[in-house]
Design an enzyme around this catalytic site. Sequence first.
Site, PDB file in Angstrom:
ATOM      1  N   PHE A 102       0.817  -1.214   0.000  1.00 12.17           N
ATOM      2  CA  PHE A 102       0.000   0.000   0.000  1.00 12.17           C
ATOM      3  C   PHE A 102       0.855   1.270   0.000  1.00 12.17           C
ATOM      4  CE2 PHE A 102       0.918  -0.080   4.491  1.00 12.17           C
ATOM      5  CZ  PHE A 102       0.786   1.237   4.938  1.00 12.17           C
ATOM      6  N   LYS A 103       2.115   1.158   0.381  1.00 10.25           N
ATOM      7  CA  LYS A 103       2.984   2.334   0.440  1.00 10.25           C
ATOM      8  C   LYS A 103       3.131   3.000  -0.931  1.00 10.25           C
ATOM      9  CE  LYS A 103       3.741   1.133   4.708  1.00 10.25           C
ATOM     10  NZ  LYS A 103       4.976   0.779   5.352  1.00 10.25           N
TER      11      LYS A 103
END
Length: 767
Positions: free
Chosen positions: A105-106
């Site tokens: 998700f980063k």
Amino acid sequence: MKFLSTRNKNIKMNGSMAIIKGIAPDGGLFVPEYFPKIEKLDSLIDYNYKDLAAYILGLYFDDLGDKVKDIAYKAYDSKFPNEVVVLKENDTVFLELYHGRTHAFKDMALSVLPHLLKASLEVNKDNKNILILVATSGDTGKASLEGFKNIDGVRCMVFYPKGGVSKIQELQMLTQEGDNLDVIAINGNFDNAQSAVKKIFIDQNYKNLLLKRGYELSSANSINIGRLIPQIVYYVYSYLKLVKIGKLNMGQKINICVPTGNFGNILAAYYAKRIGLPINKLIVASNENNVLTDFFNSGIYNSNRNLIITSSPSMDILISSNLERLLFHLVDGDTKKVKIAMEDLKNKKSYKWKDLDKSLIEAGFATEEDISNAIKTCYDNYNYVIDSHTAVSYSVYKSYKNRTSDNTLTLIASTASPFKFPDKVLNSIGIFKSKDDFKKLEDLAKLMKVDVPKNIKELENKKIMHHRVIDPKNMKKEVLEILNCKFSVKVPATSANIGVGFDTFGVSLNLFNTFIFKKSETFMEDNLVIDSYKKTFKYLDEDIIPISVKIKSQVPYTRGLGSSSTCIVAGVYSALFMMNKTINKELALDIATEIEGHPDNVAPAIMGSFVISLKHNEHIHYRRFELNKNLEFLALIPNFSLSTKDSRNILPKMISLKDGVHNVSRAALLTPALVNLDKNLIKVCLDDRFHQPYRKRLIKDFDLLKEKSLEFDAIATYLSGAGPTIMVLSEKNSKTYAMLKDYINNNLKNWDVKKLNIDLDGAKIIS
């Protein structure tokens, strides 16, 4: 919008400066001074992800103005699927955030941050290099490396706990390519790495030392507000999408459940609520390092415990940095309370907190057995495979639902691809076929009925690029050693003389030579760069440090575009850097002119833009001007060279008084003509009698190309430097370039044309 420190409201900055700084000078984190509101949520229902990102970024970073739309469109380009956010619906809704380049998700925020940082530097007219220091528990590291790879003016160093990330996570980092990237393992855990990085950020003496070397510190962790704000977008987007597909009614509340260790991702959901997203509960999901669960259930934050290595390593954290921001908001900005709590955490490893909003936040944790059960349940019941971090969230959510009978639709953040943690996923489902790490990926692919992602599959045969392992207490020393070990200097081409400005006028153009330097035992090369490097040491009476250099060249040699000056300036800059001296442009100009003999090429190469310079009594006098933005330089470059010696020898030894007056009068008016784009005056002022009438005899096709350029609506032409390049001045968006290119392609095969713009920065150390 201003941003304040969580520990001192008097520390206040615009959003762009908060992004550049990363962390406040007192060690606090930047928070918005107020929460902007989404006026009409339903008006955003048809926004695509890029436009929604631009809208939300604009609410917070209003000092970036129209740049936010360009930032959003550059960040969420072809590297993401069209939908960007993928919702997998069962009895809950999984929000798949791992479809970027690093499968975590980063990517969603770290694809934006480099563009935010670049725009912030432009807005603040900051020409310094940025040194990004990143502490990672796994995913932030790779996402940062991908985001900042080969970005000029940025050096990124990632520190991760050796043995504290998954095999795939580690390989993603260690095989990362990029001239401006460094990956360093530490003997310790994530908290050790994060603490060491924070100590650097609040050490003003160390930061001053880095500034002397031309670097300003910043961060890519979620402690940087520029990393946090973009995460709001996917919660708002997901809600609107659920409304659009009929799963929700506009205004109906949802729960959001997030697996978290550093508290950044769920804090973004809290920020989404504060700007107007209808949220019922935020469910904080921890693994066995359940410091957050204990805090929200007891009001006591206690990090005085052993860190447990789990199958969800990105959450193996005991000090949750972003929690500090929530504390600030819970007490309406009482920085005194926040500061006391953070001092207690530092000194006593714990603090007590009375002001918790238990109506909004629920917290729970999952054991390793719970994680396995959650993975198996999802697969058995829904034929859906989740990774170990998402399983933490799913397990905690199920426990919450059974305990409360809350039937509110819950959005579960799915933060990483199962391919990053194949061991735990396969073992939980009961598949034990392979012992080899990469065969496990094939087993998982068959299970999921998809291909192994290409950039994960390729890790098996990629070369390990990074080998350093350090003790975290040596981080400051290591950072300096890495900066000393290898760095690059980028120097622009220049066009000097400029008609009547013989040996006086020069302009910097966006064609560059990049010089890559390495510390060495002996000098491996003997060239103009190294000669200038040695002369700089002698000029300053310092002991010479051996160095080696490689050149990535764009500026053609002996074509009148300042290729020799790029070498001289690179030699001077690299010597100053190796002596740990501040890159002082005036000092660099003095030394470079001493080596070159006259300043007309080195001055614009150092100062950028358009420079008028002269040498008087061993001192260089110069003035820098910014020319009209609609002025364009078209370089007509032949495939033959012209030596400086030949072009000098053809010049007359004396000139007439009449020609002298002719040139002096035009030189006086040329600068305002270029600044104001007075086309008629530029034509008049570029009529030179000192050098062009003589040098053009050495250049076949000079008169023809001048005639054609004017026929194609050029403003004027002049001989660049000593030639043979002919520079054509035109107005941006004119047809001159296209017509010249077409004519040269069809008639003059030994010439090329390049469209160039003015470089405003001049030489800089880029990594």
